[in-house]
Design an enzyme around this catalytic site. Structure first.
Site, PDB file in Angstrom:
ATOM      1  N   ASP A 104       0.859  -1.184   0.000  1.00 49.98           N
ATOM      2  CA  ASP A 104       0.000   0.000   0.000  1.00 49.98           C
ATOM      3  C   ASP A 104       0.896   1.235   0.000  1.00 49.98           C
ATOM      4  O   ASP A 104       1.278   1.752   1.053  1.00 49.98           O
ATOM      5  CB  ASP A 104      -0.905  -0.018   1.227  1.00 49.98           C
ATOM      6  CG  ASP A 104      -1.999   1.033   1.165  1.00 49.98           C
ATOM      7  OD1 ASP A 104      -2.036   1.790   0.184  1.00 49.98           O
ATOM      8  OD2 ASP A 104      -2.811   1.091   2.110  1.00 49.98           O
ATOM      9  N   VAL A 105       1.243   1.681  -1.208  1.00 50.51           N
ATOM     10  CA  VAL A 105       2.196   2.784  -1.358  1.00 50.51           C
ATOM     11  C   VAL A 105       1.570   4.030  -1.985  1.00 50.51           C
ATOM     12  O   VAL A 105       2.146   5.104  -1.939  1.00 50.51           O
ATOM     13  CB  VAL A 105       3.428   2.341  -2.179  1.00 50.51           C
ATOM     14  CG1 VAL A 105       4.205   1.268  -1.428  1.00 50.51           C
ATOM     15  CG2 VAL A 105       3.028   1.813  -3.563  1.00 50.51           C
ATOM     16  N   LYS A 106       0.421   3.872  -2.609  1.00 50.23           N
ATOM     17  CA  LYS A 106      -0.347   4.987  -3.191  1.00 50.23           C
ATOM     18  C   LYS A 106       0.518   5.940  -4.003  1.00 50.23           C
ATOM     19  O   LYS A 106       0.446   7.161  -3.847  1.00 50.23           O
ATOM     20  CB  LYS A 106      -1.101   5.740  -2.101  1.00 50.23           C
ATOM     21  CG  LYS A 106      -2.168   4.898  -1.396  1.00 50.23           C
ATOM     22  CD  LYS A 106      -2.944   5.734  -0.405  1.00 50.23           C
ATOM     23  CE  LYS A 106      -4.039   4.925   0.257  1.00 50.23           C
ATOM     24  NZ  LYS A 106      -3.513   3.934   1.215  1.00 50.23           N
ATOM     25  N   ARG A 107       1.309   5.396  -4.891  1.00 48.88           N
ATOM     26  CA  ARG A 107       2.205   6.232  -5.681  1.00 48.88           C
ATOM     27  C   ARG A 107       1.453   6.989  -6.773  1.00 48.88           C
ATOM     28  O   ARG A 107       0.517   6.458  -7.379  1.00 48.88           O
ATOM     29  CB  ARG A 107       3.316   5.387  -6.298  1.00 48.88           C
ATOM     30  CG  ARG A 107       4.237   4.695  -5.301  1.00 48.88           C
ATOM     31  CD  ARG A 107       4.849   5.659  -4.329  1.00 48.88           C
ATOM     32  NE  ARG A 107       5.881   5.027  -3.517  1.00 48.88           N
ATOM     33  CZ  ARG A 107       6.119   5.319  -2.251  1.00 48.88           C
ATOM     34  NH1 ARG A 107       5.382   6.214  -1.646  1.00 48.88           N
ATOM     35  NH2 ARG A 107       7.101   4.729  -1.590  1.00 48.88           N
TER      36      ARG A 107
END
Length: 307
Positions: A104-107
């Site tokens: 879960d890095v939401k780049r």
């Protein structure tokens, strides 16, 4: 293909539950901190070791009853290099026990930067999927889409998020008379057609919050090929009833994430008199079993076929 593997794991485990590994050092049981600090010192290294040991206990308790874990990078990134080590060690351990791992890095950034983010995660064998932010435009997520197809990975693009402030931007009406999140949904659904698996779903999925059930109902129709990653269940207020419309008529189409409600279950009113902090992992397992049962029962009541 990522999505086929995910669906098959959901079927095998009979559960659409994803456990979010978002550990906080201040909520980590003291006995784990004692072990970690003795090994590494009462410093950043010790904190990172404690987070990993905590995660390891959770993974050991749930690996056979959930298809995947979701690891939120911020809880590790806060501790620098040592925190990142705990992040990667957690992913490696989860993979060793057969779990799928969602980073879960939401780049979200311009295309050239996105290529590097994609290289860091989607070209890394430890991660099966990542979360991405598409709100800078279609060109900014295409590197992830291309790598997802090339390396048999998945992405979950933010569409309608679970936080209260999501309405500030996502619920603005466009000149076309639709909400911003609907425009994003249509874009993601169109892109998803390039990565359809054998079960009719795409490896290009969407993040749709449990806290907005009416919007989820609309989005399920707007995005028939997209698997939903659904945050907001439990601690954020999402209920079983709220998530039902995230699923299709066959009881598939969504994975439901729960983080705090699972990993700190032993501290909740429901379990605190049953499990001590030494049994935090057993409490997490009990909460997952309860959550899975409630979701599957909800699907049956809705005349769906349970997972």
């Amino acid at each position: 293909m990522f999505i086929d593997k995910l669906i098959e794991s959901i079927k095998a485990k009979k559960s659409p539950v994803v456990v979010g590994l978002d550990p906080r050092i201040e909520k980590t049981p003291q006995f784990i901190k004692d072990v970690a600090f003795k090994r590494k010192g009462e410093n950043i290294e010790g904190i990172s070791e404690a987070l990993y040991l905590f995660n390891k206990g959770i993974i050991d308790a749930v690996y056979d009853i959930v298809p995947a874990v979701k690891i939120q990078v911020a809880f590790y990134e806060a501790y620098g290099i040592e925190g990142f080590k705990a992040f990667f060690k957690t992913a490696e351990y989860a993979k060793s026990l057969g779990l799928m791992v969602i980073a879960d890095v939401k780049r979200g950034d311009i295309q050239e930067v996105a290529k590097m983010y994609s290289k860091a995660y989607l070209q890394n064998q430890l991660f099966d999927a990542i979360t991405v932010n598409p709100y800078m435009g279609e060109d900014t997520i295409m590197p992830y889409v291309e790598d997802a197809i090339k390396y048999n990975k998945g992405i979950f693009a933010l569409v309608k998020t679970s936080n209260k402030g999501s309405k500030d931007i996502q619920d603005i009406k466009t000149t076309k008379g639709e909400y911003v999140y609907q425009s994003v949904a249509r874009m993601i659904n169109r892109i998803s057609n390039s990565a359809i698996g054998k079960y009719g779903y795409s490896s290009i999925g969407a993040v749709v919050g449990a806290t907005y059930p009416e919007e989820a109902k609309v989005l399920r129709k707007e995005m028939p090929n997209c698997f939903f990653l659904v945050p907001g269940y439990g601690a954020q207020g999402g209920t079983v009833e709220d998530i039902m419309d995230c699923f299709d008529e066959n009881g598939f189409g969504a994975i439901i994430n729960s983080s705090r409600s699972v990993i700190y279950a032993y501290q909740t009113p429901y379990w605190k008199d049953v499990y001590s902090e030494y049994e935090y992992a057993q409490a997490a397992r009990a909460e997952v079993i309860l959550m899975t049962g409630m979701i599957n029962n909800g699907l049956v009541k809705r005349k769906y076929i349970a997972c």
